[in-house]
Design a protein around this motif. Structure first.
Motif, short mmCIF file in Angstrom:
data_model
loop_
_atom_site.label_atom_id
_atom_site.label_comp_id
_atom_site.label_asym_id
_atom_site.label_seq_id
_atom_site.Cartn_x
_atom_site.Cartn_y
_atom_site.Cartn_z
N GLY A 210 -63.22 65.00 -27.25
CA GLY A 210 -63.74 66.30 -27.68
C GLY A 210 -64.91 66.75 -26.83
O GLY A 210 -65.47 65.99 -26.04
N SER A 211 -65.29 68.00 -27.01
CA SER A 211 -66.41 68.57 -26.27
C SER A 211 -67.66 68.62 -27.15
O SER A 211 -67.57 68.80 -28.37
N LEU A 212 -68.80 68.46 -26.52
CA LEU A 212 -70.09 68.70 -27.17
C LEU A 212 -71.03 69.18 -26.08
O LEU A 212 -71.57 68.39 -25.31
N SER A 213 -71.17 70.49 -26.01
CA SER A 213 -71.94 71.13 -24.95
C SER A 213 -73.14 71.86 -25.55
O SER A 213 -73.01 72.49 -26.61
N VAL A 214 -74.29 71.76 -24.88
CA VAL A 214 -75.47 72.46 -25.37
C VAL A 214 -75.99 73.43 -24.32
O VAL A 214 -75.87 73.19 -23.12
N ASP A 215 -76.55 74.51 -24.80
CA ASP A 215 -77.16 75.54 -23.95
C ASP A 215 -78.67 75.32 -23.99
O ASP A 215 -79.30 75.44 -25.05
N ILE A 216 -79.26 74.98 -22.84
CA ILE A 216 -80.70 74.73 -22.80
C ILE A 216 -81.46 75.93 -22.22
O ILE A 216 -82.58 75.80 -21.74
N GLY A 217 -80.84 77.11 -22.33
CA GLY A 217 -81.48 78.31 -21.80
C GLY A 217 -82.84 78.59 -22.42
O GLY A 217 -83.79 78.97 -21.72
N SER B 207 -82.02 65.25 -33.49
CA SER B 207 -80.72 64.89 -32.92
C SER B 207 -79.82 66.11 -32.85
O SER B 207 -79.88 67.00 -33.72
N ILE B 208 -78.95 66.14 -31.85
CA ILE B 208 -77.97 67.22 -31.76
C ILE B 208 -77.00 67.19 -32.93
O ILE B 208 -76.33 68.19 -33.23
N LYS B 209 -76.95 66.07 -33.66
CA LYS B 209 -76.09 65.99 -34.83
C LYS B 209 -76.50 66.97 -35.92
O LYS B 209 -75.74 67.23 -36.85
N VAL B 210 -77.71 67.51 -35.83
CA VAL B 210 -78.10 68.58 -36.75
C VAL B 210 -77.22 69.80 -36.52
O VAL B 210 -76.83 70.49 -37.47
N ASN B 211 -76.90 70.09 -35.26
CA ASN B 211 -76.00 71.21 -34.96
C ASN B 211 -74.58 70.93 -35.41
O ASN B 211 -73.88 71.83 -35.91
N GLY B 212 -74.11 69.70 -35.21
CA GLY B 212 -72.74 69.35 -35.57
C GLY B 212 -72.21 68.25 -34.67
O GLY B 212 -72.95 67.62 -33.92
N GLU B 213 -70.90 68.06 -34.74
CA GLU B 213 -70.26 66.95 -34.03
C GLU B 213 -69.52 67.37 -32.77
O GLU B 213 -69.08 66.53 -32.00
N GLY B 214 -69.33 68.67 -32.57
CA GLY B 214 -68.57 69.06 -31.38
C GLY B 214 -68.48 70.57 -31.25
O GLY B 214 -68.68 71.31 -32.20
N THR B 215 -68.21 71.01 -30.03
CA THR B 215 -68.10 72.43 -29.72
C THR B 215 -66.69 72.76 -29.24
O THR B 215 -65.96 71.89 -28.77
N GLN B 216 -66.35 74.03 -29.35
CA GLN B 216 -65.07 74.50 -28.86
C GLN B 216 -65.16 74.74 -27.35
O GLN B 216 -66.24 75.00 -26.82
N PRO B 217 -64.03 74.67 -26.65
CA PRO B 217 -64.04 74.91 -25.20
C PRO B 217 -64.69 76.24 -24.85
O PRO B 217 -64.40 77.27 -25.47
N GLY B 218 -65.57 76.22 -23.88
CA GLY B 218 -66.23 77.43 -23.44
C GLY B 218 -67.42 77.86 -24.28
O GLY B 218 -68.06 78.87 -23.99
N LYS B 219 -67.72 77.10 -25.34
CA LYS B 219 -68.85 77.44 -26.20
C LYS B 219 -69.84 76.28 -26.21
O LYS B 219 -69.47 75.13 -26.04
N SER B 220 -71.10 76.60 -26.46
CA SER B 220 -72.16 75.58 -26.47
C SER B 220 -73.06 75.80 -27.67
O SER B 220 -73.25 76.94 -28.13
N TYR B 221 -73.61 74.73 -28.17
CA TYR B 221 -74.63 74.85 -29.21
C TYR B 221 -75.89 75.46 -28.62
O TYR B 221 -76.22 75.26 -27.45
#
Length: 320
Positions: free
Chosen positions: A282-289, A116-130
């Motif tokens: 809130g934001s929760l953005s992920v980078d799938i690069g 789950s993405i919840k391993v990374n955390g609950e949210g991201t800051q604007p302009g940033k991604s997990y």
């Protein structure tokens, strides 16, 4: 060479989608389903169990090429357990590692774990991604249990021949989706005015078809071995954008009132709904690069096409 997969969570939303894809691909599937009336795909070998963390899987793992582990005690909004973390650990950590050890001893080549993405955390800051390689920062018992399961699997893979692949999805939606996403479709379908017309956050989502496609890819791709991947549709949406595009898929007009996000957060906090306000505002953005480059993978289904599929199913099966 014929392939055989042991699939857990086969009666669930994600697991059933994986099962349909594997069957369509001509893969032999053994599906673990909790004892009861749940029915699985025709032609699938069904393995019934009562207690996941105590089940003896050994005879069912003989000759199996890979395990896709979708089963879990999932995140719940109003948990009644006196010790939620212990309850999550019992299934998500102990149950996962119990299965993985038996799989490794049976000679299974690869173990695909749906985390789950919840391993990374609950949210991201604007302009940033997990990213997949960020330091984990889970903040609730569910996320902690998934992180601990990941850690246990990596330790197991370090001294066994079995490869481990970890996939952390964001919110999954698609035909048959339940909970808040289904409620959202119902509100839009009924034309209920919603105070979400001025939210400028960024949320990553993943359609069931895209998640299933990545699982199918990661199960066999050589570069997936012992890697962790994030997955999304590749396009972030604000809550406002999501509501408008979902309404369009339903053939409706979204009636959204432009209430400022700070007012919604204040109201939610006063009502004890802080976590809900985080998901809405809130934001929760992920980078799938990493997922794209290492696996040469691109989400095959666009957001709008996926929303249309979810809307079609809702209109045919869920509309009240």
């Amino acid at each position: 060479m014929s392939q055989s997969v042991f699939l857990t969570g086969a009666a669930g939303f994600v697991g059933s989608g994986v099962m349909r894809r594997l069957v369509a691909d001509g893969v032999s599937v053994k599906a673990a389903v909790r004892s009861g009336p749940d029915r699985v795909e025709d032609g699938v070998c069904t393995v019934r169990f009562d207690s996941f963390e105590a089940a003896d899987w050994r005879e069912h793992l003989v000759g199996v090429d890979s395990v896709v582990h979708c089963a879990a005690r999932v995140h719940v909004m109003n948990d009644t357990e006196t010790d939620p973390l212990a309850a999550f650990r019992k299934v998500n950590v102990e149950g996962t590692l119990h299965l993985a050890r038996q799989a490794a001893e049976a000679g299974v080549r690869r173990f695909v774990f749906i985390s789950s993405i919840k391993v990374n955390g609950e949210g991201t800051q604007p302009g940033k991604s997990y990213t997949a390689d960020d330091h984990p920062e889970p903040s609730d018992p569910y996320g902690v249990s998934k992180m601990e399961a990941e850690q246990g699997l990596r330790e197991l893979a370090s001294h066994k021949a079995m490869e481990v692949v970890i996939i952390r999805p964001v919110l999954v939606y698609g035909p048959g989706v339940k909970a808040n996403f289904l409620n959202m479709m119902r509100w839009l379908d009924k034309g209920i005015p919603l105070p979400f017309g001025a939210i400028n956050n960024a949320r990553s989502l993943v359609s069931l078809d895209n998640l299933v496609d990545l699982i199918a890819t990661a199960r066999v791709h050589p570069q997936a071995a012992n890697q962790t991947f994030l997955v999304s549709d590749g396009e972030d949406l604000s809550t406002t954008q999501l509501l408008r595009r979902m309404a369009k898929a339903l053939g409706k007009s979204a009636r959204l009132l432009p209430v400022p996000s700070w007012m919604l957060r204040c109201a939610a906090n006063l009502l004890g709904k802080r976590s809900l306000s985080q998901r809405l505002c809130g934001s929760l953005s992920v980078d799938i690069g990493k997922t794209r480059s290492l696996l040469q993978w691109t989400p095959p289904v666009s957001v709008d096409s996926a929303l249309e599929l979810a809307a079609k199913y809702y209109m045919e099966h869920e509309k009240q």
